[in-house]
Each structure stands twice: as structure tokens, then as C-alpha cells.
Design a protein around this motif. Sequence first.
Motif, PDB file in Angstrom:
ATOM      1  N   ARG A   1      30.478  34.473  27.946  1.00 51.08           N
ATOM      2  CA  ARG A   1      29.722  35.645  28.398  1.00 51.08           C
ATOM      3  C   ARG A   1      29.384  35.539  29.874  1.00 51.08           C
ATOM      4  NH1 ARG A   1      24.104  37.969  25.675  1.00 51.08           N
ATOM      5  NH2 ARG A   1      23.858  39.749  27.083  1.00 51.08           N
ATOM      6  N   ALA A   2      28.952  34.342  30.295  1.00 50.77           N
ATOM      7  CA  ALA A   2      28.622  34.147  31.710  1.00 50.77           C
ATOM      8  C   ALA A   2      29.857  34.309  32.580  1.00 50.77           C
ATOM      9  CB  ALA A   2      28.003  32.765  31.917  1.00 50.77           C
ATOM     10  N   MET A   3      30.976  33.725  32.159  1.00 51.85           N
ATOM     11  CA  MET A   3      32.192  33.796  32.962  1.00 51.85           C
ATOM     12  C   MET A   3      32.725  35.220  33.069  1.00 51.85           C
ATOM     13  SD  MET A   3      32.593  30.789  34.138  1.00 51.85           S
ATOM     14  CE  MET A   3      34.225  30.968  34.864  1.00 51.85           C
ATOM     15  N   ALA A   4      32.470  36.047  32.065  1.00 50.50           N
ATOM     16  CA  ALA A   4      32.898  37.450  32.123  1.00 50.50           C
ATOM     17  C   ALA A   4      32.217  38.187  33.274  1.00 50.50           C
ATOM     18  CB  ALA A   4      32.596  38.145  30.795  1.00 50.50           C
ATOM     19  N   GLY A   5      31.088  37.662  33.730  1.00 54.41           N
ATOM     20  CA  GLY A   5      30.381  38.286  34.841  1.00 54.41           C
ATOM     21  C   GLY A   5      31.136  38.242  36.159  1.00 54.41           C
ATOM     22  N   TRP A   6      32.170  37.398  36.248  1.00 54.02           N
ATOM     23  CA  TRP A   6      32.977  37.355  37.470  1.00 54.02           C
ATOM     24  C   TRP A   6      33.765  38.642  37.677  1.00 54.02           C
ATOM     25  CZ3 TRP A   6      32.407  34.330  41.461  1.00 54.02           C
ATOM     26  CH2 TRP A   6      31.829  33.067  41.299  1.00 54.02           C
ATOM     27  N   SER A   7      33.824  39.497  36.656  1.00 58.14           N
ATOM     28  CA  SER A   7      34.511  40.787  36.826  1.00 58.14           C
ATOM     29  C   SER A   7      33.847  41.622  37.913  1.00 58.14           C
ATOM     30  CB  SER A   7      34.523  41.562  35.505  1.00 58.14           C
ATOM     31  OG  SER A   7      33.202  41.895  35.093  1.00 58.14           O
ATOM     32  N   ARG A   8      32.550  41.365  38.146  1.00 59.36           N
ATOM     33  CA  ARG A   8      31.829  42.097  39.193  1.00 59.36           C
ATOM     34  C   ARG A   8      32.165  41.586  40.587  1.00 59.36           C
ATOM     35  NH1 ARG A   8      28.032  40.837  35.226  1.00 59.36           N
ATOM     36  NH2 ARG A   8      27.149  39.134  36.462  1.00 59.36           N
ATOM     37  N   TRP A   9      32.902  40.486  40.658  1.00 55.65           N
ATOM     38  CA  TRP A   9      33.117  39.819  41.938  1.00 55.65           C
ATOM     39  C   TRP A   9      34.579  39.833  42.379  1.00 55.65           C
ATOM     40  CZ3 TRP A   9      29.194  38.581  45.083  1.00 55.65           C
ATOM     41  CH2 TRP A   9      27.925  38.624  44.513  1.00 55.65           C
ATOM     42  N   THR A  10      35.337  40.776  41.837  1.00 61.23           N
ATOM     43  CA  THR A  10      36.698  41.002  42.321  1.00 61.23           C
ATOM     44  C   THR A  10      37.035  42.475  42.203  1.00 61.23           C
ATOM     45  OG1 THR A  10      39.042  40.433  42.072  1.00 61.23           O
ATOM     46  CG2 THR A  10      37.730  40.509  40.064  1.00 61.23           C
ATOM     47  N   THR A  11      37.831  42.966  43.127  1.00 59.79           N
ATOM     48  CA  THR A  11      38.363  44.319  43.019  1.00 59.79           C
ATOM     49  C   THR A  11      39.796  44.289  42.496  1.00 59.79           C
ATOM     50  OG1 THR A  11      39.119  44.277  45.332  1.00 59.79           O
ATOM     51  CG2 THR A  11      36.911  45.146  44.909  1.00 59.79           C
ATOM     52  N   GLY A  12      40.312  43.107  42.249  1.00 63.41           N
ATOM     53  CA  GLY A  12      41.665  42.959  41.728  1.00 63.41           C
ATOM     54  C   GLY A  12      41.653  42.836  40.211  1.00 63.41           C
ATOM     55  N   PRO A  13      42.807  42.613  39.607  1.00 60.34           N
ATOM     56  CA  PRO A  13      42.882  42.417  38.156  1.00 60.34           C
ATOM     57  C   PRO A  13      42.012  41.233  37.727  1.00 60.34           C
ATOM     58  CG  PRO A  13      45.071  42.733  39.091  1.00 60.34           C
ATOM     59  CD  PRO A  13      44.139  42.574  40.249  1.00 60.34           C
ATOM     60  N   PHE A  14      41.342  41.368  36.598  1.00 58.20           N
ATOM     61  CA  PHE A  14      40.437  40.329  36.107  1.00 58.20           C
ATOM     62  C   PHE A  14      40.780  39.982  34.672  1.00 58.20           C
ATOM     63  CE2 PHE A  14      36.537  39.130  33.815  1.00 58.20           C
ATOM     64  CZ  PHE A  14      36.200  37.992  34.526  1.00 58.20           C
TER      65      PHE A  14
ATOM     66  N   ALA B   1      24.715  33.629  49.902  1.00 59.48           N
ATOM     67  CA  ALA B   1      25.591  34.267  50.895  1.00 59.48           C
ATOM     68  C   ALA B   1      26.581  35.236  50.265  1.00 59.48           C
ATOM     69  CB  ALA B   1      26.352  33.202  51.689  1.00 59.48           C
ATOM     70  N   ALA B   2      26.736  35.186  48.941  1.00 55.92           N
ATOM     71  CA  ALA B   2      27.716  36.053  48.278  1.00 55.92           C
ATOM     72  C   ALA B   2      27.287  37.505  48.414  1.00 55.92           C
ATOM     73  CB  ALA B   2      27.840  35.666  46.808  1.00 55.92           C
ATOM     74  N   GLU B   3      28.139  38.309  49.010  1.00 56.00           N
ATOM     75  CA  GLU B   3      27.776  39.706  49.260  1.00 56.00           C
ATOM     76  C   GLU B   3      28.871  40.702  48.934  1.00 56.00           C
ATOM     77  OE1 GLU B   3      28.889  39.476  54.023  1.00 56.00           O
ATOM     78  OE2 GLU B   3      26.803  39.412  53.370  1.00 56.00           O
ATOM     79  N   ARG B   4      30.081  40.226  48.714  1.00 52.31           N
ATOM     80  CA  ARG B   4      31.158  41.163  48.406  1.00 52.31           C
ATOM     81  C   ARG B   4      32.173  40.510  47.472  1.00 52.31           C
ATOM     82  NH1 ARG B   4      32.159  39.829  53.882  1.00 52.31           N
ATOM     83  NH2 ARG B   4      34.113  38.688  54.242  1.00 52.31           N
ATOM     84  N   PRO B   5      32.845  41.327  46.681  1.00 49.48           N
ATOM     85  CA  PRO B   5      33.875  40.782  45.787  1.00 49.48           C
ATOM     86  C   PRO B   5      35.120  40.393  46.557  1.00 49.48           C
ATOM     87  CG  PRO B   5      33.806  43.166  45.603  1.00 49.48           C
ATOM     88  CD  PRO B   5      32.655  42.772  46.488  1.00 49.48           C
ATOM     89  N   ALA B   6      35.901  39.528  45.950  1.00 52.80           N
ATOM     90  CA  ALA B   6      37.207  39.175  46.510  1.00 52.80           C
ATOM     91  C   ALA B   6      38.195  40.292  46.177  1.00 52.80           C
ATOM     92  CB  ALA B   6      37.685  37.856  45.921  1.00 52.80           C
ATOM     93  N   ASP B   7      39.187  40.471  47.047  1.00 52.62           N
ATOM     94  CA  ASP B   7      40.192  41.507  46.803  1.00 52.62           C
ATOM     95  C   ASP B   7      41.486  40.882  46.293  1.00 52.62           C
ATOM     96  OD1 ASP B   7      40.789  40.226  49.137  1.00 52.62           O
ATOM     97  OD2 ASP B   7      41.180  42.038  50.316  1.00 52.62           O
ATOM     98  N   VAL B   8      41.354  39.915  45.388  1.00 55.76           N
ATOM     99  CA  VAL B   8      42.508  39.211  44.818  1.00 55.76           C
ATOM    100  C   VAL B   8      42.343  39.132  43.301  1.00 55.76           C
ATOM    101  CG1 VAL B   8      42.803  37.823  46.912  1.00 55.76           C
ATOM    102  CG2 VAL B   8      41.417  36.939  45.032  1.00 55.76           C
ATOM    103  N   PRO B   9      43.439  38.943  42.565  1.00 60.66           N
ATOM    104  CA  PRO B   9      43.334  38.761  41.114  1.00 60.66           C
ATOM    105  C   PRO B   9      42.478  37.537  40.789  1.00 60.66           C
ATOM    106  CG  PRO B   9      45.609  39.179  41.754  1.00 60.66           C
ATOM    107  CD  PRO B   9      44.847  38.954  43.024  1.00 60.66           C
ATOM    108  N   LEU B  10      41.675  37.644  39.737  1.00 59.89           N
ATOM    109  CA  LEU B  10      40.756  36.560  39.376  1.00 59.89           C
ATOM    110  C   LEU B  10      40.888  36.245  37.893  1.00 59.89           C
ATOM    111  CD1 LEU B  10      37.040  36.309  40.588  1.00 59.89           C
ATOM    112  CD2 LEU B  10      37.805  35.389  38.404  1.00 59.89           C
ATOM    113  N   LEU B  11      41.092  34.973  37.612  1.00 60.31           N
ATOM    114  CA  LEU B  11      41.111  34.456  36.246  1.00 60.31           C
ATOM    115  C   LEU B  11      39.900  33.548  36.066  1.00 60.31           C
ATOM    116  CD1 LEU B  11      42.314  33.682  33.462  1.00 60.31           C
ATOM    117  CD2 LEU B  11      43.764  32.021  34.669  1.00 60.31           C
ATOM    118  N   ALA B  12      39.037  33.874  35.104  1.00 62.95           N
ATOM    119  CA  ALA B  12      37.845  33.071  34.819  1.00 62.95           C
ATOM    120  C   ALA B  12      38.066  32.282  33.538  1.00 62.95           C
ATOM    121  CB  ALA B  12      36.614  33.963  34.686  1.00 62.95           C
ATOM    122  N   VAL B  13      37.828  30.968  33.597  1.00 66.41           N
ATOM    123  CA  VAL B  13      38.111  30.084  32.462  1.00 66.41           C
ATOM    124  C   VAL B  13      36.833  29.371  32.042  1.00 66.41           C
ATOM    125  CG1 VAL B  13      39.560  28.218  31.587  1.00 66.41           C
ATOM    126  CG2 VAL B  13      40.426  29.706  33.417  1.00 66.41           C
TER     127      VAL B  13
END
Length: 242
Positions: A190-203, A167-179
Motif C-alpha cells: 500500500r505504501a509503495m503504491a503511493g509512488w504513483s503520485r511521484w511520476t508522470t510516466g507509466p507506473f 526537498a521533493a517537490e515534483r514527480p519524475a518524468d520517467v517510467p517507475l516500478l515500485a517493488v
Amino acid sequence: MGQDGPLRLYCFHHAAAGKLAFGPWPQLLGASVEVVPVLLPGRDARFNEARITDVAGLHRELRTAVDHPPARPYALYGHSLGGLVAHHLAARWRQFAATAPELLVIGASQPPDTDVPVIDAESPTEEAMLELIRHSSARTLSEATLRRYVLPVLRDDLMLARALRAAAERPADVPLLAVNGDRDTLADARAMAGWSRWTTGPFTTRTITGDHYFVRERALTTLLSDVLRSLATGLDTASAGV
């Protein structure tokens, strides 16, 4: 705080887990953060309720669980399966809350557009699921208990994870911290860095000590305490008009 109460942190647990995953967090994060663990049905005190395996069921649950006052700042933390839930909520926050979350933190969860065989398989084998929980708190249970009580919950949770990835189709428009944990072989840096594609906010990304279940590690609550304290200070400053 200048806001209507302390920063609220909604926490979403990993597959086959429950609220105990966040048991000591209220004490460890302190009075500046209100920890709100969200317990999905089919486990712990909700053991007799039907488990959620699709997005529509999750939406019904979130509309009840995220009962958030408009003037109250909040953030989201999701671990593994919970990371997919938290991102889904962040990307669609207008359906569940009056305001956007100040921050989304995702731990130990691969982004929706990566290959994760144990999730993507229509019917994962029991051996694959047992391997998935090999390092979890359930490791102390006998194999018979795992197969009878834990694996059915895990199988349904993996169905929900698969539905959320689809169902994932668009990034979140909020800051995202991946741990990620430095010993996590399921969701490494490396895998967690891929979350940069799923936010339009600071990553941003952080690596801490731990395996896939580092939700139990003090390193995570120490990191979150620092990040959320800084966030709360910024909100106070903004509300004061400084």
C-alpha cells in the motif's frame, strides 16, 4: 545492442549500507546490464570521508558518480534511502546526465509525502534505529559494535533521507516500478503504491518475497533481469528503426 554499450544500471544502497548490498548483481543480471553501484562517502572504502547529510552535498556527489555518456541507455535502482536518492536524480536528471533514465525502480522506500517516524524525527532514538536494522546484514554484529560503528552512519543517512523528503517537490518524468517485499512492515504494498503520485510516466508495482532488506533476495534480481531484458530489447528495436 544497437546503443553504445549495454544498459547501465546505477544502484543506490539503503541506509548504513554500501556497495556490498549489490555484490552478486553483475553475475546475476548478466552481460546485457552493466551494474554500477554508487557508494556514498563515509562507509567501506570511503569510510574516512565525511558523510552526506544534505541535498547540496548529494548533488556534488551525483555529478561525479553519474558520469554518463549521452548515447548510453541507463536505468536507476534505489533501495530504501537509495530509493529517495534515485527518485531525486530521476526528477532532476537534466542536472546530472545528458539524457533521461529509461526506467526508475524503487524498492522498500516510502514516498516523500508519507509519515515515517524514524526518518521524520529530528533525533531518532538509538532503540528506534536498532529496530530499523534488526533484519539487515548488520544483525550478526554485537550491539556494542552496532552502536559504535553502524548507528552513526545510520543517523547521518536518516538526516539525508529527511532532507530528500523535504526537498521533493515534483514527480519524475520517467517510467517507475515500485517493488515491495511481502514481509516488509516498513514499506508495504500500500505504501509503495503511493509512488504513483511521484511520476508522470507509466507506473507499475510488484511484490516479491522478502522483508525490508529484500535487496539480498534472488527474487529481486530475477525480476530486474526480466524487466531490464525487456527494456533492452525494446531499445534495440527502436534503434534499429523497426
